[in-house]
Scaffold this motif. Structure first.
Motif, PDB file in Angstrom:
ATOM      1  N   GLU B  14      34.852 -47.332  89.744  1.00  0.00           N
ATOM      2  CA  GLU B  14      35.205 -46.693  88.477  1.00  0.00           C
ATOM      3  C   GLU B  14      36.712 -46.527  88.352  1.00  0.00           C
ATOM      4  O   GLU B  14      37.295 -46.763  87.299  1.00  0.00           O
ATOM      5  N   ILE B  17      38.349 -49.842  87.573  1.00  0.00           N
ATOM      6  CA  ILE B  17      38.180 -50.167  86.158  1.00  0.00           C
ATOM      7  C   ILE B  17      39.170 -49.370  85.313  1.00  0.00           C
ATOM      8  O   ILE B  17      39.872 -49.911  84.457  1.00  0.00           O
ATOM      9  N   GLY B  60      34.343 -56.156  86.746  1.00  0.00           N
ATOM     10  CA  GLY B  60      33.542 -55.064  86.217  1.00  0.00           C
ATOM     11  C   GLY B  60      32.120 -55.482  85.895  1.00  0.00           C
ATOM     12  O   GLY B  60      31.215 -54.645  85.902  1.00  0.00           O
ATOM     13  N   ALA B  61      31.916 -56.767  85.624  1.00  0.00           N
ATOM     14  CA  ALA B  61      30.570 -57.235  85.268  1.00  0.00           C
ATOM     15  C   ALA B  61      29.560 -56.853  86.349  1.00  0.00           C
ATOM     16  O   ALA B  61      28.420 -56.486  86.044  1.00  0.00           O
ATOM     17  N   TYR B  63      29.746 -54.268  88.449  1.00  0.00           N
ATOM     18  CA  TYR B  63      29.486 -52.822  88.376  1.00  0.00           C
ATOM     19  C   TYR B  63      28.432 -52.547  87.313  1.00  0.00           C
ATOM     20  O   TYR B  63      27.526 -51.729  87.499  1.00  0.00           O
ATOM     21  N   CYS B  64      28.545 -53.245  86.184  1.00  0.00           N
ATOM     22  CA  CYS B  64      27.613 -53.013  85.081  1.00  0.00           C
ATOM     23  C   CYS B  64      26.214 -53.528  85.409  1.00  0.00           C
ATOM     24  O   CYS B  64      25.231 -53.047  84.858  1.00  0.00           O
ATOM     25  N   LEU B  69      23.893 -51.783  82.871  1.00  0.00           N
ATOM     26  CA  LEU B  69      24.550 -51.463  81.601  1.00  0.00           C
ATOM     27  C   LEU B  69      24.558 -52.643  80.646  1.00  0.00           C
ATOM     28  O   LEU B  69      24.844 -52.491  79.467  1.00  0.00           O
ATOM     29  N   LEU B 164      28.870 -60.486  91.592  1.00  0.00           N
ATOM     30  CA  LEU B 164      27.771 -60.547  90.631  1.00  0.00           C
ATOM     31  C   LEU B 164      26.495 -61.012  91.332  1.00  0.00           C
ATOM     32  O   LEU B 164      25.416 -60.432  91.146  1.00  0.00           O
TER      33      LEU B 164
END
Lengths: 458, 209
Positions: B14, B17, B60-61, B63-64, B69, B164
């Motif tokens: 976080e 990001i 970030g992809a 993390y989502c 998300l 990923l």
């Protein structure tokens, strides 16, 4: 045939629960591997070029960030107070004020769901307190929130501009009148409904309240001037304007309104002033509120940009295969005139908008219909506004309408409940869509007046 | 024990990001200030921002994915009976894995020449920080880099795709064991709701007049 397979694959993957971004990306990769010479490395390169090849898209994270600071920093609250002071005394005044507040917040933020959240969380509760039905309140907010992408700045317009190489500035200007008209149409609809149903009005609070609430909201609303004035005054590019807006919103939220950050204290008017704690000029950069807001905005950016980046891979596939040219020829050979063509565009977008995220859909559809529109003599700016209005309707119609989900969360209703609540007002948006489609002057007047006639280079 | 570790990792991701987005904003803003107040441009501002943007989204992809998300269409899968839903979700994870593995291969194919025989290729404007010059000894036959070599920003591609892939494997496992139902968020409602409730909480705290 191959093209049909490609789209069938996208839809099929989406329906089994693959994220939209990956449905787009994976289908494109498989298509390229089967039908074309494309290497995996070139696909990876296309993915990266979504960032280093499209400077326009860089405006998106900054607009999202500005909007995040505005929402957490108490700007929405002040805008709503001002809106109620101005129009609250009409029948159904709180609902009309909510639309007005959504219009103003839309002028600060480029996203529809963000507008629903910022305004909806506060006004839906307020409307219920004075005795409006929950369904009515939710339906109004769900629709008015879509103005977020029509009134500049707008993330969807930035995406359209990036996909078709028209100027972001022109698109923003073009959205002003349609945005105001759509807002007024909603307000009139609410007023008629309120007279008919005898909805209560707020007491007229007097000019002093209007002035004092305007003064309070002034610092937030000044952002509109900074964004639009900055772009049209040639002071900065849309991307820079967005970054300036984000930094400005950060300062307003932390040091003027102080509803977040080191100077914030819980309770009414307990926030301390900068003079009491000058060190906050330094600590604010590391404050947890700052980190959280940046992270929230970052998260939204990632999800949105990952979809756009993968949609760009699909767009790359379509252009490689010369699909836009083929479709253009087919449509022109079928003898479609501009009116028929626009009907077809509307239908495609309305259906697509039901299932797809607006920005991703625009990246794919815009390059397909853009060349045809140019051939038929349709103004690219006008086409862009038509697309944006279609996306608005897509956001408030099931099964995939972002605004529906967000409103359901904010109003604590079921999604189906919101769908029913929003339905009557969607009718107004449909009338508005027809108006915007067949009266191009609404969209083109302002950009032409301020920036000169559009020069179409193909 | 394992739990505190994941939350610590969450917090790290976080913060990364947040910092990436903050840097992008500040650099772009600083460039405007430099132009109007100091009458000069920060030459590398645009290129650096663009690279930070790529790092933000590509890293970030994953993390989502971890926090489900990414948005998608959930009407069909939610209407299915439980067993069938699990089957569909597993198929969806397989599709996601196919995507990330194919792109991981592509990202590697694309990136490896930049650190191999084309390690001399530099970015247009971004300066090379001194503490990274040791890379010149390793990869550029000791010749100092004047600008940052291209393999550094491009590294976001293979790294992001590797993360990923890991996160999709993890998601697959969670769906298999029944701790997670869908790959997608379905909609942003939950997260926005969370935001909304916290916003309205602060609002009632403020006691709107």
């Amino acid at each position: 045939m191959a093209l049909l397979l490609l789209f069938a694959m996208v839809i099929g993957l989406m329906l089994i629960g693959v994220p939209i971004a990956i449905s787009l990306g994976l289908s494109s990769i498989i298509f390229l591997l089967i039908y074309s010479e494309g290497s995996l490395a070139s696909i990876a390169q296309t993915l990266f070029s979504a960032f280093d090849g499209h400077y326009t898209l860089l405006a998106i994270p900054f607009f999202i960030l500005a909007s995040s600071f505005m929402s957490t920093g108490g700007v929405a609250r002040r805008i709503i107070r001002f809106a109620i002071a101005v129009v609250g005394h009409f029948k159904g005044g709180l609902a009309i004020a909510s639309v007005f507040a959504c219009m103003m917040f839309a002028a600060l933020s480029g996203s529809s769901p963000a507008t629903v959240v910022a305004i909806g969380t506060i006004v839906i509760a307020g409307m219920r307190q004075v005795g409006y039905a929950k369904e009515f309140a939710a339906g109004v907010i769900c629709n008015a929130g879509t103005l977020g992408i029509l009134i500049p700045p707008s993330i969807v317009m930035v995406v359209y501009a990036a996909a078709t190489d028209v100027s972001v500035g022109r698109m923003f200007l073009a959205g002003v009148f349609p945005g105001i008209i759509a807002g007024l149409m909603l307000m009139i609809g609410i007023y008629i409904y309120a007279r008919y149903r005898g909805l209560p009005s707020q007491p007229w609070s007097g000019w002093s309240e209007i002035l004092s609430s305007a003064g309070d909201a002034f610092w937030g609303l000044l952002l509109i001037v900074i964004i639009l004035g900055g772009i049209y005054g040639g002071i900065f590019t849309p991307t820079e304007a967005a970054a300036v807006a984000a930094v400005y919103a950060f300062f307003i939220a932390n040091f003027v309104y102080r509803d977040m950050g080191p100077l914030h204290r819980p309770g009414e008017d307990n926030n301390i002033s900068l003079l009491q704690r000058p060190t906050s000029l330094l600590t604010v950069w590391f404050h947890d509120d700052t980190r959280k807001t940046l992270f929230e905005a970052g998260k939204l950016t990632i999800v949105l940009m990952f979809i756009i980046a993968n949609a760009l891979i699909l767009k790359h596939v379509l252009t490689e295969e010369r699909i836009p040219q083929m479709i253009t020829e087919a449509i022109l050979a079928a003898g479609f005139g501009p009116i028929m063509f626009l009907i077809v565009v509307n239908i495609i977008l309305l259906i697509g908008g039901q299932f797809m995220e607006p920005s991703g859909l625009l990246v794919i559809v815009a390059p397909l219909v853009f060349p045809i529109a140019i051939e038929l003599g349709i103004d690219p700016i006008h086409l862009g506004i038509i697309m944006v209005v279609n996306m608005e309707i897509g956001m408030i119609t099931p099964p995939v309408g972002l605004n529906l989900f967000v409103t359901a969360g904010v109003a604590q209703m079921s999604v189906m409940g919101v769908v029913r609540a929003a339905a009557p007002w969607v009718g107004i948006m449909f009338i508005f869509l027809i108006l915007v489609t067949y009266v191009p002057i609404i969209s083109t007047f302002l950009p032409t007046a301020l920036m000169g006639p559009e020069i179409i280079t193909n | 024990m394992a739990k505190t570790e994941t939350t610590r990792l969450d917090r790290l991701e976080e913060t990364v990001i947040a910092v990436l987005l903050g840097l992008m904003t500040l650099i772009t803003f600083a460039n405007v200030v430099a132009r109007y107040i100091f009458n000069s441009n920060i030459l590398w501002a645009l290129e650096a921002t663009v690279f930070l943007f790529a790092w933000l989204v590509l890293l970030g992809a994953s993390y989502c994915v971890k926090h489900s998300l990414h948005i998608g269409v959930d009407v069909v899968v939610r209407a299915l009976p439980r067993g069938l839903q699990k089957l569909f979700s597993l198929a969806a994870v397989l599709a996601c894995l196919a995507f990330s593995l194919l792109l991981l291969k592509g990202a590697w194919d694309y990136w490896s020449p930049f650190i191999g025989k084309r390690a001399f290729l530099e970015t247009n404007d971004v300066p090379m920080p001194d503490f990274l010059q040791f890379l010149a000894d390793w990869l550029n036959e000791g010749e100092r880099y004047e600008k940052m070599p291209r393999f550094i920003p491009y590294f976001a591609l293979p790294l992001g795709m590797a993360f990923l892939t890991l996160r999709f494997l993890e998601t697959g496992w969670r769906i298999l064991t029944g701790t997670q139902e869908l790959v997608i968020a379905g909609h942003e409602a939950e997260e926005l709701l969370e935001e909304a409730t916290s916003a309205s909480a602060t609002d009632s705290e403020n006691g709107r007049s």
